[in-house]
Design a protein around this motif. Structure first.
Motif, PDB file in Angstrom:
ATOM      1  N   ALA A  19       0.983  -1.159   0.153  1.00 50.17           N
ATOM      2  CA  ALA A  19       0.025   0.034   0.225  1.00 50.17           C
ATOM      3  C   ALA A  19       0.840   1.302  -0.092  1.00 50.17           C
ATOM      4  O   ALA A  19       0.507   2.272  -0.584  1.00 50.17           O
ATOM      5  N   LYS A  20       1.887   1.098   0.565  1.00 52.19           N
ATOM      6  CA  LYS A  20       3.144   2.252   0.689  1.00 52.19           C
ATOM      7  C   LYS A  20       3.440   2.666  -0.652  1.00 52.19           C
ATOM      8  O   LYS A  20       3.745   3.799  -1.149  1.00 52.19           O
ATOM      9  N   ASN A  64       1.862   1.952  -3.357  1.00 54.37           N
ATOM     10  CA  ASN A  64       0.642   2.531  -3.972  1.00 54.37           C
ATOM     11  C   ASN A  64       0.756   2.386  -5.661  1.00 54.37           C
ATOM     12  O   ASN A  64       0.882   3.389  -6.330  1.00 54.37           O
ATOM     13  N   THR A  75       0.046   2.053  -9.490  1.00 56.66           N
ATOM     14  CA  THR A  75      -0.926   2.672 -10.417  1.00 56.66           C
ATOM     15  C   THR A  75      -2.042   1.639 -10.856  1.00 56.66           C
ATOM     16  O   THR A  75      -3.367   1.984 -10.851  1.00 56.66           O
ATOM     17  N   ASN A 105      -7.195   1.696   0.371  1.00 52.42           N
ATOM     18  CA  ASN A 105      -6.881   3.101   0.455  1.00 52.42           C
ATOM     19  C   ASN A 105      -5.852   3.205  -0.869  1.00 52.42           C
ATOM     20  O   ASN A 105      -5.239   4.529  -1.153  1.00 52.42           O
ATOM     21  N   MET A 106      -5.262   2.180  -1.465  1.00 53.77           N
ATOM     22  CA  MET A 106      -4.630   2.183  -2.703  1.00 53.77           C
ATOM     23  C   MET A 106      -5.331   2.961  -3.853  1.00 53.77           C
ATOM     24  O   MET A 106      -6.478   2.535  -4.012  1.00 53.77           O
ATOM     25  N   ASP A 107      -4.535   3.775  -4.479  1.00 53.87           N
ATOM     26  CA  ASP A 107      -5.248   4.573  -5.593  1.00 53.87           C
ATOM     27  C   ASP A 107      -5.727   3.651  -6.596  1.00 53.87           C
ATOM     28  O   ASP A 107      -6.921   3.701  -7.168  1.00 53.87           O
TER      29      ASP A 107
END
Length: 336
Positions: free
Chosen positions: A258-259, A261, A263, A295-297
């Motif tokens: 998640a850090k 993140n 695309t 919470n990942m984009d």
């Protein structure tokens, strides 16, 4: 046989581009460090691994198969008629006895952990003692150490040429070289098409994560490491893999992922059910409800691409997977 491939084969034969000398037997093929000798074109073959199975179907050799095993996905629709005539020895690992019981003149193997020094089915020496040649797909032995990590560790980046090599060598073993030339030409055209879709696009800020499965949804997932087949797909399209391990499918925690993140998220669709997360719908449910992953984009913007698990392996489905992924990135939309 693939419709496009059949058309291309006809065209190549007409122009003489695919005319190759007939195989001279006995034929010896150097395969993953061991010479394998064939007295004649095999009349009875067993496959351990879906990639090899569908290669043989694509080469029009379904009538030579007497047993298959290790399936991640259902067979491609165009091969269903061929596949219906072949006994499935096991959905996953077959027993050594089940394989040799089919009296094969060739055993084609997708992964060295199935037939190798620590093979779950057996060793190549065990088959050799029974005078049964084994053919290990070069993609799983060249530039790779299968004794390190759960699924092996890449010492060198995966090369797509290893797939073309498998097809050419299998075609030579069965004396159908023209079909091998045509199939490779079709696959190369698919790869080129996928690359053209993204030509000129700035993907310097685009990254991705491949999630294959998880032993348990509460544990760290199996994701694609660097230098493997899935990473090759991203490198081909100009997209960065957020995972840095050189293991083929390492486990990495969701906090770390998640850090990073990514695309795009690419998740495997499987028909096998060895692990709970083999079901892609459970993957999607997890991604949308887990307090970290959601919470990942990629999750918030629905940039999630679902690919057949075998499209992440070194076989003919890889090229379809490239086309699907390229289209999604080019349009900015995940396939419906």
């Amino acid at each position: 046989m693939l419709p496009r491939f059949a058309t291309l084969l006809a065209g190549l034969s007409l122009t003489g581009l695919a005319q190759a000398a007939a195989t001279q037997y006995p034929l010896t093929v150097e395969n993953c460090g061991l010479p394998q000798t064939f007295a004649q074109a095999p009349e009875r073959a067993v496959t351990i691994g879906q990639a090899g199975t569908e290669m043989l179907y694509a080469l029009g050799l379904g009538d030579k198969l007497v047993g298959t095993s290790l399936w991640f996905n259902n067979v491609l629709p165009e091969f269903q008629a061929q596949n219906d005539k072949v006994e499935r020895l096991a959905d996953n690992d077959p027993s050594f006895e089940a394989v040799v019981g089919k009296r094969p003149q060739l055993v084609a193997v997708q992964f060295e952990w199935m037939v190798g020094p620590q093979g779950s089915v057996g060793t190549r020496e065990q088959f050799s003692e029974l005078k049964i040649p084994t053919y290990l797909l070069p993609s799983d032995c060249e530039g790779k150490d299968n004794l390190v990590g759960a699924d092996g560790t890449r010492l060198q980046p995966f090369k797509v040429d290893s797939i073309y090599k498998s097809i050419s060598q299998l075609a030579t073993i069965f004396d159908v070289q023209d079909r091998g030339v045509a199939l490779n030409a079709d696959l190369q055209a698919r790869l080129d098409k996928a690359k053209r879709q993204l030509a000129g696009k700035d993907l310097s800020g685009t990254s991705a994560l491949f999630w294959f499965s998880s032993a348990d949804l509460a544990t760290d997932p199996y994701v694609a490491g660097r230098q493997g087949v899935a990473d090759f797909m991203l490198q081909t399209l100009g997209v960065r893999n957020v995972v840095e391990s050189h293991e083929e499918w390492p486990t990495v925690g969701w906090e770390t992922l998640a850090k990073a993140n990514p695309t795009w998220l690419i998740i495997a669709r499987m028909d096998r059910r060895r692990f709970p997360a083999d079901d892609y719908r459970k993957k999607l449910e997890f991604l949308r409800n887990d307090p970290v992953a959601r919470n990942m984009d990629a999750v918030k913007n629905n940039r999630i691409v679902i690919l057949d698990a075998d499209a992440m392996q070194a076989g003919i489905r890889l090229f379809r997977g490239l086309e699907t992924l390229s289209t999604a990135i080019a349009t900015g939309k995940a396939p419906e």
